[in-house]
Design a protein around this motif. Structure first.
Motif, PDB file in Angstrom:
ATOM      1  N   THR A 120       0.841  -1.194   0.000  1.00 14.90           N
ATOM      2  CA  THR A 120       0.000   0.000   0.000  1.00 14.90           C
ATOM      3  C   THR A 120       0.875   1.242   0.000  1.00 14.90           C
ATOM      4  O   THR A 120       1.864   1.324   0.739  1.00 14.90           O
ATOM      5  CB  THR A 120      -0.924   0.016   1.224  1.00 14.90           C
ATOM      6  OG1 THR A 120      -1.754  -1.149   1.197  1.00 14.90           O
ATOM      7  CG2 THR A 120      -1.819   1.236   1.212  1.00 14.90           C
ATOM      8  N   TYR A 130      -5.023   6.255  -0.720  1.00 17.59           N
ATOM      9  CA  TYR A 130      -3.996   5.201  -0.731  1.00 17.59           C
ATOM     10  C   TYR A 130      -4.252   4.191  -1.841  1.00 17.59           C
ATOM     11  O   TYR A 130      -5.401   3.854  -2.153  1.00 17.59           O
ATOM     12  CB  TYR A 130      -3.942   4.490   0.620  1.00 17.59           C
ATOM     13  CG  TYR A 130      -3.297   5.331   1.693  1.00 17.59           C
ATOM     14  CD1 TYR A 130      -1.940   5.181   1.992  1.00 17.59           C
ATOM     15  CD2 TYR A 130      -4.020   6.303   2.376  1.00 17.59           C
ATOM     16  CE1 TYR A 130      -1.337   5.962   2.959  1.00 17.59           C
ATOM     17  CE2 TYR A 130      -3.426   7.094   3.334  1.00 17.59           C
ATOM     18  CZ  TYR A 130      -2.085   6.922   3.636  1.00 17.59           C
ATOM     19  OH  TYR A 130      -1.487   7.711   4.580  1.00 17.59           O
ATOM     20  N   THR A 132      -3.442   0.348  -3.165  1.00 18.50           N
ATOM     21  CA  THR A 132      -3.024  -1.010  -2.812  1.00 18.50           C
ATOM     22  C   THR A 132      -2.704  -1.768  -4.084  1.00 18.50           C
ATOM     23  O   THR A 132      -3.525  -1.816  -5.007  1.00 18.50           O
ATOM     24  CB  THR A 132      -4.118  -1.740  -2.027  1.00 18.50           C
ATOM     25  OG1 THR A 132      -4.348  -1.058  -0.791  1.00 18.50           O
ATOM     26  CG2 THR A 132      -3.703  -3.183  -1.728  1.00 18.50           C
ATOM     27  N   SER A 157     -12.968   6.497  -6.409  1.00 19.41           N
ATOM     28  CA  SER A 157     -12.277   5.252  -6.094  1.00 19.41           C
ATOM     29  C   SER A 157     -12.262   4.370  -7.333  1.00 19.41           C
ATOM     30  O   SER A 157     -13.275   4.232  -8.023  1.00 19.41           O
ATOM     31  CB  SER A 157     -12.999   4.541  -4.949  1.00 19.41           C
ATOM     32  OG  SER A 157     -12.502   3.232  -4.783  1.00 19.41           O
ATOM     33  N   GLU A 262     -12.829  -5.235   2.454  1.00 18.53           N
ATOM     34  CA  GLU A 262     -12.280  -4.967   3.775  1.00 18.53           C
ATOM     35  C   GLU A 262     -11.925  -3.496   3.944  1.00 18.53           C
ATOM     36  O   GLU A 262     -12.134  -2.917   5.014  1.00 18.53           O
ATOM     37  CB  GLU A 262     -11.039  -5.827   4.022  1.00 18.53           C
ATOM     38  CG  GLU A 262     -11.351  -7.228   4.512  1.00 18.53           C
ATOM     39  CD  GLU A 262     -12.077  -7.210   5.843  1.00 18.53           C
ATOM     40  OE1 GLU A 262     -11.417  -7.175   6.895  1.00 18.53           O
ATOM     41  OE2 GLU A 262     -13.322  -7.242   5.835  1.00 18.53           O
ATOM     42  N   ARG A 263     -11.400  -2.875   2.905  1.00 19.74           N
ATOM     43  CA  ARG A 263     -11.097  -1.442   2.987  1.00 19.74           C
ATOM     44  C   ARG A 263     -12.377  -0.654   3.245  1.00 19.74           C
ATOM     45  O   ARG A 263     -12.409   0.262   4.067  1.00 19.74           O
ATOM     46  CB  ARG A 263     -10.432  -0.965   1.693  1.00 19.74           C
ATOM     47  CG  ARG A 263     -10.150   0.537   1.655  1.00 19.74           C
ATOM     48  CD  ARG A 263      -8.960   0.927   2.499  1.00 19.74           C
ATOM     49  NE  ARG A 263      -7.733   0.453   1.882  1.00 19.74           N
ATOM     50  CZ  ARG A 263      -7.069   1.116   0.915  1.00 19.74           C
ATOM     51  NH1 ARG A 263      -7.532   2.275   0.486  1.00 19.74           N
ATOM     52  NH2 ARG A 263      -5.971   0.618   0.406  1.00 19.74           N
ATOM     53  N   LYS A 264     -13.444  -1.016   2.549  1.00 20.59           N
ATOM     54  CA  LYS A 264     -14.731  -0.352   2.757  1.00 20.59           C
ATOM     55  C   LYS A 264     -15.264  -0.631   4.156  1.00 20.59           C
ATOM     56  O   LYS A 264     -15.725   0.268   4.867  1.00 20.59           O
ATOM     57  CB  LYS A 264     -15.737  -0.829   1.707  1.00 20.59           C
ATOM     58  CG  LYS A 264     -15.573  -0.228   0.323  1.00 20.59           C
ATOM     59  CD  LYS A 264     -16.602  -0.824  -0.622  1.00 20.59           C
ATOM     60  CE  LYS A 264     -16.642  -0.095  -1.957  1.00 20.59           C
ATOM     61  NZ  LYS A 264     -17.286   1.231  -1.871  1.00 20.59           N
ATOM     62  N   THR A 267     -13.510   1.254   7.047  1.00 22.42           N
ATOM     63  CA  THR A 267     -13.527   2.708   7.043  1.00 22.42           C
ATOM     64  C   THR A 267     -14.567   3.190   8.041  1.00 22.42           C
ATOM     65  O   THR A 267     -15.716   2.751   7.998  1.00 22.42           O
ATOM     66  CB  THR A 267     -13.876   3.245   5.644  1.00 22.42           C
ATOM     67  OG1 THR A 267     -12.868   2.840   4.721  1.00 22.42           O
ATOM     68  CG2 THR A 267     -13.962   4.765   5.655  1.00 22.42           C
TER      69      THR A 267
END
Length: 279
Positions: A120, A130, A132, A157, A262-264, A267
């Motif tokens: 990342t 960021y 990834t 995004s 997982e990023r969502k 957050t």
């Protein structure tokens, strides 16, 4: 930090009476139906699991051979061959292992075989966003698989795979028509490559997206995240990804979709209105 009810139960651990021995970790077919249950919590990280957390059974086709498209990952060829032979027989569990301050590996630990390198980086023009990057093998020199960028930014995004870049909301959407929370992943027009992730239990399950009127889709993979709150001094288990034979040909998309979701998921909800993607 907002801790949901399911995350609270996950970190508290199941009741003592739900302990199972090592032999209970293998998934066994039901004598009455011939169906197989998806992996429980104990299947994925080898700790205690409550029987009430098991999902309804789903059939699996063990005859499908795994894809060899990512067989070029780092590691000895003998170990790689053992891995693919095992993949043809049943599910395989992979561990996410930290490599450096900004990277980790997805490894098949029995053979110490790194399959993917995940790193990342900050977008220098947008420090709050960021990127990834996912590559094959154990370093940044591996073949490019894909990347995605998210952050607090006016920039949309995006996800890039195979040289094509798409807006995240065009690829990943949340199903609002069912009681369970489901994320739908659609990169290609081919419906056989569309994925469905259920996120209503500590272990997240991935299926091939069901078609109207069709039988239950096969289980492709399961993902077990690390706990979000301290576990009373106990070390947290490493996050893991279990991939079934039906999921091996879609390994790249299973991994990338799991990382994006997982990023969502992680957050903070309070930052949602500031994000450039829908939650």
């Amino acid at each position: 930090m907002i801790v949901t009810e399911s995350e609270f139960e996950y970190n508290q651990g199941p009741p003592e009476e739900a302990q199972q021995n090592e032999s209970a970790q293998s998934v066994q077919p039901s004598p009455s139906t011939g169906m197989l249950e998806p992996p429980s919590y104990i299947d994925v990280i080898g700790t205690r699991s409550s029987a009430s957390r098991r999902h309804p059974g789903h059939s699996r086709d063990r005859s499908q051979a795994p894809s060899t498209s990512h067989a070029s990952a780092g590691g000895a060829s003998g170990s790689a061959q053992d891995h693919w032979n095992s993949a043809a027989q049943g599910p395989i569990t992979y561990k996410f292992v930290t490599q450096s301050f900004n990277s980790m590996l997805l490894k098949y630990e029995p053979a110490d075989l790194p399959l993917y390198h995940i790193s990342t980086y900050m977008n220098c023009f947008i420090p709050s966003s960021y990127i990834t990057v996912i590559r094959r093998g154990d370093s940044e020199a591996g073949d490019f698989v894909g990347q995605f960028e998210m952050g607090i930014s006016v920039k949309k995004s995006t996800i890039m795979i195979g040289g094509k870049e798409k807006v995240t909301d065009a690829v990943l959407s949340k199903n609002q028509h069912k009681a369970v929370r489901t994320w739908l992943w659609r990169w290609h027009n081919d419906e056989n490559t569309h994925l469905s992730w259920t996120y209503d239990s500590p272990v997240k399950y991935c299926y091939r997206r069901a078609k109207p009127g069709s039988p239950e889709p096969p289980l492709l993979a399961s993902y077990t995240p690390p706990p979000l709150v301290p576990r009373d001094g106990r070390p947290s288990p490493a996050p893991s990804l279990k991939v079934y034979p039906d999921g091996q040909p879609l390994f790249d998309h299973i991994l990338v979709s799991a990382l994006v979701i997982e990023r969502k998921r992680l957050t903070p909800s309070s930052a949602g209105p500031l994000m450039s993607w829908s939650v």
